[in-house]
Design a protein around this motif. Structure first.
Motif, mmCIF file in Angstrom:
data_model
loop_
_atom_site.group_PDB
_atom_site.id
_atom_site.type_symbol
_atom_site.label_atom_id
_atom_site.label_comp_id
_atom_site.label_asym_id
_atom_site.label_seq_id
_atom_site.Cartn_x
_atom_site.Cartn_y
_atom_site.Cartn_z
ATOM 1 N N ILE A 1 10.777 2.063 -0.739
ATOM 2 C CA ILE A 1 9.557 2.003 -1.554
ATOM 3 C C ILE A 1 8.421 2.601 -0.487
ATOM 4 O O ILE A 1 8.486 2.505 0.578
ATOM 5 C CB ILE A 1 9.133 0.713 -2.292
ATOM 6 N N THR A 2 7.377 2.960 -1.163
ATOM 7 C CA THR A 2 6.112 3.504 -0.450
ATOM 8 C C THR A 2 4.695 3.005 -1.104
ATOM 9 O O THR A 2 4.774 2.843 -2.084
ATOM 10 C CB THR A 2 6.197 5.014 -0.313
ATOM 11 N N VAL B 1 -0.164 4.016 5.321
ATOM 12 C CA VAL B 1 0.910 4.270 4.420
ATOM 13 C C VAL B 1 2.020 3.189 4.761
ATOM 14 O O VAL B 1 2.069 3.250 5.941
ATOM 15 C CB VAL B 1 1.273 5.543 4.365
ATOM 16 N N VAL B 2 2.784 2.633 3.945
ATOM 17 C CA VAL B 2 3.765 1.610 4.408
ATOM 18 C C VAL B 2 4.948 1.991 3.449
ATOM 19 O O VAL B 2 4.711 2.014 2.225
ATOM 20 C CB VAL B 2 3.408 0.206 4.009
ATOM 21 N N ALA B 3 6.061 2.432 4.240
ATOM 22 C CA ALA B 3 7.153 3.065 3.694
ATOM 23 C C ALA B 3 8.363 2.266 4.278
ATOM 24 O O ALA B 3 8.444 2.019 5.458
ATOM 25 C CB ALA B 3 7.296 4.348 3.684
ATOM 26 N N MET C 1 -1.467 0.422 -3.316
ATOM 27 C CA MET C 1 -0.927 1.068 -4.491
ATOM 28 C C MET C 1 0.512 1.540 -4.227
ATOM 29 O O MET C 1 0.965 2.154 -3.187
ATOM 30 C CB MET C 1 -1.609 2.040 -5.112
ATOM 31 N N LEU C 2 1.440 1.159 -5.217
ATOM 32 C CA LEU C 2 2.762 1.650 -5.101
ATOM 33 C C LEU C 2 2.740 3.211 -5.494
ATOM 34 O O LEU C 2 2.204 3.708 -6.573
ATOM 35 C CB LEU C 2 3.573 0.865 -6.223
ATOM 36 N N LEU C 3 3.589 4.003 -4.628
ATOM 37 C CA LEU C 3 3.562 5.374 -4.919
ATOM 38 C C LEU C 3 4.688 5.803 -5.542
ATOM 39 O O LEU C 3 4.846 6.822 -6.255
ATOM 40 C CB LEU C 3 3.335 6.068 -3.505
#
Length: 116
Positions: free
Chosen positions: A85-86, A30-32, A64-66
């Motif tokens: 953004i996450t 997860v990239v936030a 995918m954009l969360l």
């Protein structure tokens, strides 16, 4: 990840390249972050160079954009934007949704948490 607006575009893109390399070396991620990037796809009223660079870099990933909806993640002096953004890769199961909530954070940034 915090990428302030003072970072030059070339440095921003180098940081993204390093981030993409790191994400490619993992299977679940997860990239936030506070990317200071604007893109219509995640609720901004327009796109900027940083947003375009972020989308291009992340197109190499299975992510995918969360972010859902168009609620601001940053608000100050009556103005707001969606700059926090996450992203998550497809192997991360999502049993809940991403949500901006109204919890007080002592910050210009809104609280982002799972819902459901």
């Amino acid at each position: 990840m915090l990428l302030p607006p003072s970072i030059p575009q070339s440095d921003f893109e180098k940081i993204l390249e390093e981030l993409v390399r790191e994400v490619l070396s993992t299977t679940r991620n997860v990239v936030a972050g506070y990317f200071n990037s604007w893109v219509i796809e995640w609720g901004s009223i327009c796109s900027n160079n940083r947003g375009d660079a972020l989308l291009k870099a992340f197109s190499l990933l299975d992510t995918m954009l969360l972010n859902t909806g168009n609620q601001n993640t940053f608000e100050k002096n009556g103005r707001g934007s969606v700059i926090d953004i996450t992203f998550a890769n497809s192997s991360v199961e999502r049993t809940t949704n991403w949500q901006v909530c109204d919890l007080y954070t002592h910050s210009d940034h809104q609280t982002i948490r799972p819902s459901g």
